[in-house]
Structure formats: C-alpha cells, structure tokens
Design a protein around this motif. Structure first.
Motif, PDB file in Angstrom:
ATOM      1  N   ALA A  80      25.448  11.481 -33.911  1.00  0.00           N
ATOM      2  CA  ALA A  80      26.760  10.632 -34.494  1.00  0.00           C
ATOM      3  C   ALA A  80      26.359   9.224 -34.614  1.00  0.00           C
ATOM      4  CB  ALA A  80      27.617  10.705 -33.601  1.00  0.00           C
ATOM      5  N   ILE A 105      32.398  12.320 -37.434  1.00  0.00           N
ATOM      6  CA  ILE A 105      31.387  11.484 -38.160  1.00  0.00           C
ATOM      7  C   ILE A 105      31.513   9.835 -37.818  1.00  0.00           C
ATOM      8  CG2 ILE A 105      30.333  10.537 -40.213  1.00  0.00           C
ATOM      9  CD1 ILE A 105      30.450  13.333 -41.198  1.00  0.00           C
ATOM     10  N   ALA A 135      28.116  23.387 -30.835  1.00  0.00           N
ATOM     11  CA  ALA A 135      27.742  22.272 -31.830  1.00  0.00           C
ATOM     12  C   ALA A 135      27.165  20.987 -31.179  1.00  0.00           C
ATOM     13  CB  ALA A 135      28.721  21.933 -32.866  1.00  0.00           C
ATOM     14  N   HIS A 136      26.048  20.687 -31.543  1.00  0.00           N
ATOM     15  CA  HIS A 136      25.512  19.311 -31.184  1.00  0.00           C
ATOM     16  C   HIS A 136      25.086  18.499 -32.441  1.00  0.00           C
ATOM     17  CE1 HIS A 136      22.506  16.234 -29.992  1.00  0.00           C
ATOM     18  NE2 HIS A 136      23.093  16.424 -28.543  1.00  0.00           N
ATOM     19  N   THR A 137      25.617  17.355 -32.691  1.00  0.00           N
ATOM     20  CA  THR A 137      25.635  16.774 -33.998  1.00  0.00           C
ATOM     21  C   THR A 137      25.349  15.283 -33.758  1.00  0.00           C
ATOM     22  OG1 THR A 137      27.392  18.178 -34.878  1.00  0.00           O
ATOM     23  CG2 THR A 137      26.662  16.106 -36.266  1.00  0.00           C
ATOM     24  N   ASN A 178      36.016  15.012 -38.851  1.00  0.00           N
ATOM     25  CA  ASN A 178      34.618  16.002 -38.271  1.00  0.00           C
ATOM     26  C   ASN A 178      33.804  14.987 -37.413  1.00  0.00           C
ATOM     27  OD1 ASN A 178      34.001  13.365 -39.990  1.00  0.00           O
ATOM     28  ND2 ASN A 178      33.825  14.587 -41.707  1.00  0.00           N
ATOM     29  N   ALA A 238      25.549  11.665 -29.631  1.00  0.00           N
ATOM     30  CA  ALA A 238      25.859  12.648 -30.311  1.00  0.00           C
ATOM     31  C   ALA A 238      27.134  13.214 -29.998  1.00  0.00           C
ATOM     32  CB  ALA A 238      24.767  13.712 -30.056  1.00  0.00           C
ATOM     33  N   HIS A 239      27.789  14.120 -30.947  1.00  0.00           N
ATOM     34  CA  HIS A 239      29.098  14.787 -30.868  1.00  0.00           C
ATOM     35  C   HIS A 239      28.714  16.330 -30.171  1.00  0.00           C
ATOM     36  CE1 HIS A 239      32.906  16.510 -31.335  1.00  0.00           C
ATOM     37  NE2 HIS A 239      33.367  15.415 -30.868  1.00  0.00           N
TER      38      HIS A 239
END
Length: 419
Positions: free
Chosen positions: A253, A293, A249-251, A291, A233-234
């Motif tokens: 990845a 991604i 933020a926790h996205t 971003n 995750a990022h």
C-alpha cells in the motif's frame, strides 16, 4: 573504492538534508523539556497512573487503542482502552534489542472509564508453547454487546506474526482464533483496521535483528541513515475462522518509507497517516475505500522521532514519540532510568503562513520544526522522562476529554490526563 565514495557522499548529504531537524534536535542535542507539561493544566492535578495499584506485568506498554461500544441503535456508549504491555521487553525487543529471553509472555489489558478499572485479559485457547510479545493492537467496535475481533502484532521467538482474538464487552477473556503469518510479514509493527477482517500493517524494517551475523548492525544502519526500505501493506483475512489459508490477500500500500512505524485511518476513512521514525515525519495518503489503494498526498514534520499515531474522532492526528533517541537506546540497554516523551496533535488547516504555532507548550514545536502549509501542531503532553518515560502512544478521547499515554519502558505502564 572511489566509486563507492562517489555514491556514498551524496547519499549522506541527502540524508542530512532530509532529516536535519531530527538529526540536530533529537540526536545531536537533547531538548530541554520540563518534568511534565499538560495542555489542560498542571500535570500533578490532571494526570495520574491508569492503574493506581499496578500488577507487576502492567508496565512497558507499547500500544493502546480505543474499543468503541455501541448500543442497539448504534449510539456510542463507552470508549474503552485496549493496552499491550511486555514486562520482559528489556530481555526481548526485536526492534531495538536485545534478543535474550523470549519466554516470559507479555500481556493485554482493558480500561473502562465508566468503572475506572484496569483488567488483564485472559488469553483463552492460546497455544501453550507459543511465545507472546505484543506490540501493535487494534480492535473492531462492538455493537449491541457483540464480540469484537482484536488483532495483535506478536514479536514471537521464531518470527513476527499477527494474532487474532475474539473478545466480548461482558468478559475479560480474549479467545485466540488463529495466528496469521505471511512471507511479507517481515517486521510488522502497527495496525489500522479497515473492516472486521482487514487492516493496514506497517513493517518497520527490511533488515531485522533476527538476521544471523548481520542482525546486530544492519538494522541500525537502515535506521540511522533513514533508508526508505520499509513499507505498509493492506491485508485481508478469511472471515471463516477455521479456513486453512487465513491470509487471502496481501497488497503493498505504501512503499519506500524510512522506518514505517505507526499507522492510522481517519474517521472518514478517506485518509491514512503513517509515521516515519527515521525522518521525524508523518506521511498522509488519500485512501480509495473501494480497493484500499493509497496515494501520497502530503507530509508534516514533528519535533521528535514519531512512534505510534491515532486519529481522534474530530479528525486530528495524535502523535507520540521520542524527543531524544540516544537516551531511548540507553534506556533499552539499561544504561539510564528514563527517556523523554512528547505527544502532539496534528490538525488540518486551510493555510499556515505564520512561523509561530504551539505557543503554550514549555518547549514549542515551532522552536524545532518549520510550519506546514496545511497542518498545525499543538503539544498535548511533554516530559523529560520524570513524569512519564519513553511515551510510545497517545490517545485523545473527544467524548470524555481524557488523554492516554503509554510508555515503551514506563514502569507505570500508562498515564491518563483528565480535563
């Protein structure tokens, strides 16, 4: 029951086919490695313990990373090494077990190649009742003597969190800023910074040893069968150190990775690599800098179960890992004294048509894994465990030529091999 086996048998077949090299060479058989091999010359003359008179706490070192110190003009002055160690690992290891005694604290260290000194960091303002078992560690570069943020994965008693520290190049004190927590910090393992307040983090399992009743065997099933459940995750944190909500933020990845372990960002920032321990592979992703991604690009097999990974400053990926996983598990359980180590450099090439690569190593990687279309492998170091046990991290300093290797259960902690 018939339906169960109808599903299970193809899954087993897929796992055996996907991980056949790792299964045969790193689990079913033990590779014939030398006492010590170093690609620049004889181990006995080129390699030595990082700390010649080690503190009893300077052992069982899992991760290491470079701390770059730049002058006022941005010129690199020195690459120090930050090391995370845990002398109590055989009593508390949330990845491999056991979970017996979390009380003794692990430690953080710095090594300066300029002075030749290894120094233990004093943890300032660290909560008195907060346990500390460091794993992944990353630190942002310093410019003109400014203090740097350092992030450390902490496999603490109650749950795994990430600690944020502030450290100055002129001090051996790491000031604790805050503890970062999030519901999706399931099993954080390794870190790769993208700014002073953001990073990629791998989660090595979805089912962990902390789970009641099933924790003793379900994580092992996830590992052995190479179930692609773990992820990277990022994370972005609030630059305001006293903010009430630290994680902004926790996205997700990189999903669907089997035992996501080490992670590293290339010097250009355009590529991210993630180690899949269960499949013996490194996954490469294209990174969108705007971003963060990630888009899967390619993969390469390595001749062992990879642990931590680090790009050198020429863009080559240094990968360290475990050539015989059963011996490593025995070492964790105090049933043997050492486990083998292997460190390689994975480099991009335009095309790789020859089956012969890594020709100088005592045991060539080409004897275990097939060639890649766009990467080549060179062994930097290998040992049956007698020179360095259970190598977990490799760093290559293109400035000095030094190669640093930490050992997960190495009594000497870290070894340095010089040109």
């Amino acid at each position: 029951m018939r339906r169960f086996f109808t599903i299970l048998v193809p899954l087993l077949g897929l796992w055996i086919w996907r991980g056949k090299y790792l299964l045969y060479y790193s689990i079913l058989t033990r590779p014939d490695l030398p006492d010590g091999y170093y690609y620049r010359g004889d181990v006995s003359t080129h390699c030595s313990n990082l700390n010649s008179s080690p503190d009893p706490a300077f052992k069982y070192c899992e991760d290491a990373s470079f701390w770059e110190l730049h002058d006022t003009d941005g010129k690199l002055e020195e690459r120090r090494v930050i090391v995370s160690c845990d002398s109590g690992r055989k009593q508390w290891n949330t990845v491999m077990g056991p979970l017996l005694n979390p009380t003794p604290r692990g430690s953080l260290w710095t090594y300066s190649p300029t002075s030749g000194k290894t120094t233990r960091l004093t943890l300032e303002n660290y909560p008195e009742n907060h346990t500390f078992h460091p794993l992944g560690v990353e630190i942002y570069p310093s410019y003109a003597g400014n203090a740097s943020y350092m992030y450390v994965v902490n496999h603490a008693a109650r749950k795994t969190v990430i600690e944020q520290f502030l450290i100055s190049p002129s001090s051996s004190v790491a000031k604790h800023i805050r503890t970062l927590s999030h519901p999706l910090f399931i099993a954080p393992n390794a870190l790769a910074l993208t700014s002073p307040t953001s990073f990629y983090v791998t989660n090595d399992h979805v089912f962990t040893r902390r789970l009641p009743f099933i924790g003793s065997f379900i994580p092992l099933v996830e590992t052995i069968f190479g179930l692609p459940l773990s992820f990277a995750a990022h994370v972005t944190v609030d630059p305001n150190e006293i903010a009430e909500k630290s994680v902004l933020a926790h996205t997700l990845a990189a999903p669907f990775v089997a035992f996501a372990n080490g992670v590293s960002v290339s010097p250009s920032g355009l590529e991210v690599a993630i180690a899949s321990t269960s499949t013996g592979a490194i996954y490469f992703y294209d990174r969108n800098i705007a971003n963060n991604i990630l888009t899967f690009a390619s993969s390469v097999l390595v001749p062992f179960a990879p642990d931590n990974i680090n790009y050198d400053h020429d863009g080559n990926l240094v990968v360290s890992g475990h050539p015989h996983f059963p011996t490593l598990t025995k070492l964790a359980a105090n049933k043997t004294d050492v486990a083998p180590s292997w460190v390689v450099s994975v480099s991009p090439v335009l095309a790789h048509t020859s089956s012969e690569f890594d020709p100088e190593a005592t045991l060539s990687a080409s004897a275990i894994v097939p060639p890649s279309n766009n990467r080549t492998i060179q062994t930097l170091f290998q040992s049956n465990g007698n020179t360095l046990s259970s190598g977990a991290t490799g760093l290559k300093d293109t400035l000095s030529g030094n190669v640093y290797i930490s050992g997960l259960y190495a009594e000497q902690g870290v070894m340095v091999c010089r040109n």
